[in-house]
Design a protein around this motif. Structure first.
Motif, PDB file in Angstrom:
ATOM      1  N   VAL A   1       6.200  -2.404  -5.860  1.00 30.55           N
ATOM      2  CA  VAL A   1       5.278  -3.128  -4.980  1.00 30.55           C
ATOM      3  C   VAL A   1       3.941  -2.388  -4.934  1.00 30.55           C
ATOM      4  CG1 VAL A   1       4.826  -3.785  -2.575  1.00 30.55           C
ATOM      5  CG2 VAL A   1       7.062  -4.220  -3.571  1.00 30.55           C
ATOM      6  N   TYR A   2       3.992  -1.088  -4.797  1.00 32.62           N
ATOM      7  CA  TYR A   2       2.771  -0.279  -4.759  1.00 32.62           C
ATOM      8  C   TYR A   2       1.973  -0.459  -6.060  1.00 32.62           C
ATOM      9  CZ  TYR A   2      -0.264   3.825  -4.646  1.00 32.62           C
ATOM     10  OH  TYR A   2      -1.339   4.648  -4.687  1.00 32.62           O
ATOM     11  N   LEU A   3       2.644  -0.358  -7.194  1.00 34.20           N
ATOM     12  CA  LEU A   3       1.957  -0.482  -8.487  1.00 34.20           C
ATOM     13  C   LEU A   3       1.368  -1.880  -8.684  1.00 34.20           C
ATOM     14  CD1 LEU A   3       4.419   1.482 -10.800  1.00 34.20           C
ATOM     15  CD2 LEU A   3       2.151   2.212 -10.010  1.00 34.20           C
ATOM     16  N   LEU A   4       2.107  -2.906  -8.279  1.00 30.40           N
ATOM     17  CA  LEU A   4       1.598  -4.268  -8.422  1.00 30.40           C
ATOM     18  C   LEU A   4       0.381  -4.502  -7.528  1.00 30.40           C
ATOM     19  CD1 LEU A   4       4.968  -6.250  -8.608  1.00 30.40           C
ATOM     20  CD2 LEU A   4       3.323  -5.892 -10.466  1.00 30.40           C
ATOM     21  N   LEU A   5       0.400  -3.951  -6.330  1.00 34.20           N
ATOM     22  CA  LEU A   5      -0.755  -4.088  -5.440  1.00 34.20           C
ATOM     23  C   LEU A   5      -1.960  -3.308  -5.984  1.00 34.20           C
ATOM     24  CD1 LEU A   5       0.841  -3.892  -1.887  1.00 34.20           C
ATOM     25  CD2 LEU A   5      -0.089  -5.903  -3.042  1.00 34.20           C
ATOM     26  N   GLN A   6      -1.703  -2.125  -6.524  1.00 37.89           N
ATOM     27  CA  GLN A   6      -2.800  -1.342  -7.113  1.00 37.89           C
ATOM     28  C   GLN A   6      -3.364  -2.044  -8.348  1.00 37.89           C
ATOM     29  OE1 GLN A   6      -4.251   1.345  -5.754  1.00 37.89           O
ATOM     30  NE2 GLN A   6      -2.835   1.040  -4.054  1.00 37.89           N
ATOM     31  N   ASP A   7      -2.527  -2.858  -9.001  1.00 37.75           N
ATOM     32  CA  ASP A   7      -2.945  -3.613 -10.181  1.00 37.75           C
ATOM     33  C   ASP A   7      -3.751  -4.856  -9.797  1.00 37.75           C
ATOM     34  OD1 ASP A   7      -3.023  -3.984 -12.955  1.00 37.75           O
ATOM     35  OD2 ASP A   7      -1.279  -5.303 -12.920  1.00 37.75           O
ATOM     36  N   GLY A   8      -3.836  -5.144  -8.498  1.00 39.82           N
ATOM     37  CA  GLY A   8      -4.628  -6.276  -8.033  1.00 39.82           C
ATOM     38  C   GLY A   8      -3.852  -7.577  -7.910  1.00 39.82           C
TER      39      GLY A   8
ATOM     40  N   SER B   1      -1.563 -10.542  -6.218  1.00 40.00           N
ATOM     41  CA  SER B   1      -1.503 -11.153  -4.885  1.00 40.00           C
ATOM     42  C   SER B   1      -0.098 -10.970  -4.307  1.00 40.00           C
ATOM     43  CB  SER B   1      -1.839 -12.646  -4.973  1.00 40.00           C
ATOM     44  OG  SER B   1      -0.808 -13.339  -5.644  1.00 40.00           O
ATOM     45  N   ASP B   2       0.027 -11.246  -3.016  1.00 43.30           N
ATOM     46  CA  ASP B   2       1.333 -11.148  -2.370  1.00 43.30           C
ATOM     47  C   ASP B   2       2.326 -12.114  -3.016  1.00 43.30           C
ATOM     48  OD1 ASP B   2       0.075  -9.376  -0.724  1.00 43.30           O
ATOM     49  OD2 ASP B   2       0.296 -10.546   1.113  1.00 43.30           O
ATOM     50  N   ARG B   3       1.867 -13.295  -3.336  1.00 46.25           N
ATOM     51  CA  ARG B   3       2.725 -14.301  -3.972  1.00 46.25           C
ATOM     52  C   ARG B   3       3.229 -13.807  -5.329  1.00 46.25           C
ATOM     53  NH1 ARG B   3       5.549 -18.879  -2.608  1.00 46.25           N
ATOM     54  NH2 ARG B   3       5.842 -20.098  -4.476  1.00 46.25           N
ATOM     55  N   GLU B   4       2.346 -13.166  -6.099  1.00 42.83           N
ATOM     56  CA  GLU B   4       2.742 -12.649  -7.404  1.00 42.83           C
ATOM     57  C   GLU B   4       3.763 -11.521  -7.262  1.00 42.83           C
ATOM     58  OE1 GLU B   4      -1.111 -13.320 -10.280  1.00 42.83           O
ATOM     59  OE2 GLU B   4      -1.222 -11.736  -8.764  1.00 42.83           O
ATOM     60  N   VAL B   5       3.579 -10.683  -6.262  1.00 43.27           N
ATOM     61  CA  VAL B   5       4.533  -9.592  -6.020  1.00 43.27           C
ATOM     62  C   VAL B   5       5.894 -10.164  -5.646  1.00 43.27           C
ATOM     63  CG1 VAL B   5       5.072  -7.624  -4.531  1.00 43.27           C
ATOM     64  CG2 VAL B   5       2.739  -7.933  -5.368  1.00 43.27           C
ATOM     65  N   LEU B   6       5.910 -11.149  -4.736  1.00 48.40           N
ATOM     66  CA  LEU B   6       7.170 -11.765  -4.330  1.00 48.40           C
ATOM     67  C   LEU B   6       7.826 -12.487  -5.508  1.00 48.40           C
ATOM     68  CD1 LEU B   6       6.220 -13.149  -0.807  1.00 48.40           C
ATOM     69  CD2 LEU B   6       7.629 -11.157  -1.339  1.00 48.40           C
ATOM     70  N   ASP B   7       7.021 -13.178  -6.316  1.00 47.04           N
ATOM     71  CA  ASP B   7       7.570 -13.859  -7.498  1.00 47.04           C
ATOM     72  C   ASP B   7       8.202 -12.853  -8.460  1.00 47.04           C
ATOM     73  OD1 ASP B   7       6.824 -16.339  -6.584  1.00 47.04           O
ATOM     74  OD2 ASP B   7       4.990 -16.443  -7.788  1.00 47.04           O
ATOM     75  N   TYR B   8       7.551 -11.718  -8.640  1.00 50.93           N
ATOM     76  CA  TYR B   8       8.095 -10.689  -9.521  1.00 50.93           C
ATOM     77  C   TYR B   8       9.442 -10.192  -8.995  1.00 50.93           C
ATOM     78  CZ  TYR B   8       8.726  -6.267 -11.913  1.00 50.93           C
ATOM     79  OH  TYR B   8       9.260  -5.225 -12.636  1.00 50.93           O
ATOM     80  N   MET B   9       9.506  -9.915  -7.699  1.00 49.34           N
ATOM     81  CA  MET B   9      10.741  -9.399  -7.111  1.00 49.34           C
ATOM     82  C   MET B   9      11.869 -10.429  -7.170  1.00 49.34           C
ATOM     83  SD  MET B   9      10.438  -6.321  -6.326  1.00 49.34           S
ATOM     84  CE  MET B   9       9.199  -5.091  -6.117  1.00 49.34           C
ATOM     85  N   VAL B  10      11.543 -11.699  -6.941  1.00 44.58           N
ATOM     86  CA  VAL B  10      12.561 -12.751  -7.014  1.00 44.58           C
ATOM     87  C   VAL B  10      13.034 -12.908  -8.452  1.00 44.58           C
ATOM     88  CG1 VAL B  10      12.931 -15.250  -6.790  1.00 44.58           C
ATOM     89  CG2 VAL B  10      11.838 -13.983  -4.948  1.00 44.58           C
ATOM     90  N   GLU B  11      12.110 -12.846  -9.394  1.00 47.17           N
ATOM     91  CA  GLU B  11      12.495 -12.955 -10.802  1.00 47.17           C
ATOM     92  C   GLU B  11      13.397 -11.800 -11.211  1.00 47.17           C
ATOM     93  OE1 GLU B  11      10.238 -12.487 -15.031  1.00 47.17           O
ATOM     94  OE2 GLU B  11       9.238 -13.694 -13.516  1.00 47.17           O
TER      95      GLU B  11
END
Length: 161
Positions: A75-82, A84-94
Motif C-alpha cells: 500500500v505504501y509503495l503504491l501510494l508513493q507511486d501515485g 489512487s485509492d481505487r487502484e490500490v483497492l483493486d490491486y489488493m482485491v486482485e
C-alpha cells in the motif's frame, strides 16, 4: 557471598528479559515517511479498511502477521507511486480476493449480501401486518348462541333476556 551472586544473577536475568521485550516491540514498529499529510491520511485509511487474509477480522494496520506487513508495504509503495485509492483497492482485491475488503463492493455477486437486510425488514414487516390483521379479525367475531351458553355455564351465571 552466595546471596550476592543470586542477586546479581536475578538482576542479570531481569535485564535480559527487559531487553528482549523492548527489542521485540521495537521490531514491530514501522516508520513510514510521507511527503504529504494527505497521502499519510490515505495510507492510514486504506490500511484500516483492508482485512488481513490470515487474521480473523483484523485490519492490516493492527495485525502483526507477516502477510499484513507485506500488504502495508505494498500500500505504501503504491501510494508513493501515485496510485489512487481505487487502484490500490483493486490491486489488493486482485491479489487477495474480495475477502480483504471490509465493505464488499456492490456487484452482481454481492447483491444478495447487500439486499438481504432490507429484504428481511420488508418480509418481517409484512409478517407483522398480516399477523395483526388476522388477530383483529379473530377478536371482532361475535359469540354464537352455543358459545354464549357455554360461557355462561362456565362462569355460573344465568343468562338474562
Amino acid at each position: 557471598m552466595a546471596s550476592v551472586n543470586r542477586v546479581l544473577l536475578l538482576a542479570l536475568l531481569s535485564l535480559i528479559v527487559v531487553l528482549a521485550v523492548v527489542t521485540a516491540q521495537a521490531e514491530s514498529i514501522e516508520i513510514r515517511h510521507f511527503d504529504n499529510p494527505v497521502t499519510e491520511q490515505r495510507y492510514q485509511s486504506l490500511t484500516a479498511s483492508l482485512r488481513c487474509p490470515k487474521c480473523q477480522n483484523q485490519a492490516i494496520d493492527d495485525s502483526d502477521s507477516p502477510i499484513a506487513g507485506d500488504m502495508r508495504d505494498r500500500v505504501y509503495l503504491l501510494l508513493q507511486d501515485g496510485r489512487s485509492d481505487r487502484e490500490v483497492l483493486d490491486y489488493m482485491v486482485e491479489r487477495f480476493g474480495d475477502y480483504v475488503l471490509y465493505n464488499p463492493r456492490l456487484e452482481g455477486r454481492t447483491m444478495l449480501l447487500w439486499g438481504m437486510p432490507a429484504l428481511l425488514v420488508v418480509v418481517g414487516g409484512l409478517f407483522v401486518i398480516l399477523l395483526v390483521r388476522s388477530r383483529r379479525k379473530a377478536s371482532v367475531r361475535a359469540l354464537s348462541d352455543e358459545e354464549r351458553a357455554r360461557l355462561d355455564a362456565l362462569t355460573n351465571r344465568e343468562r338474562t333476556p
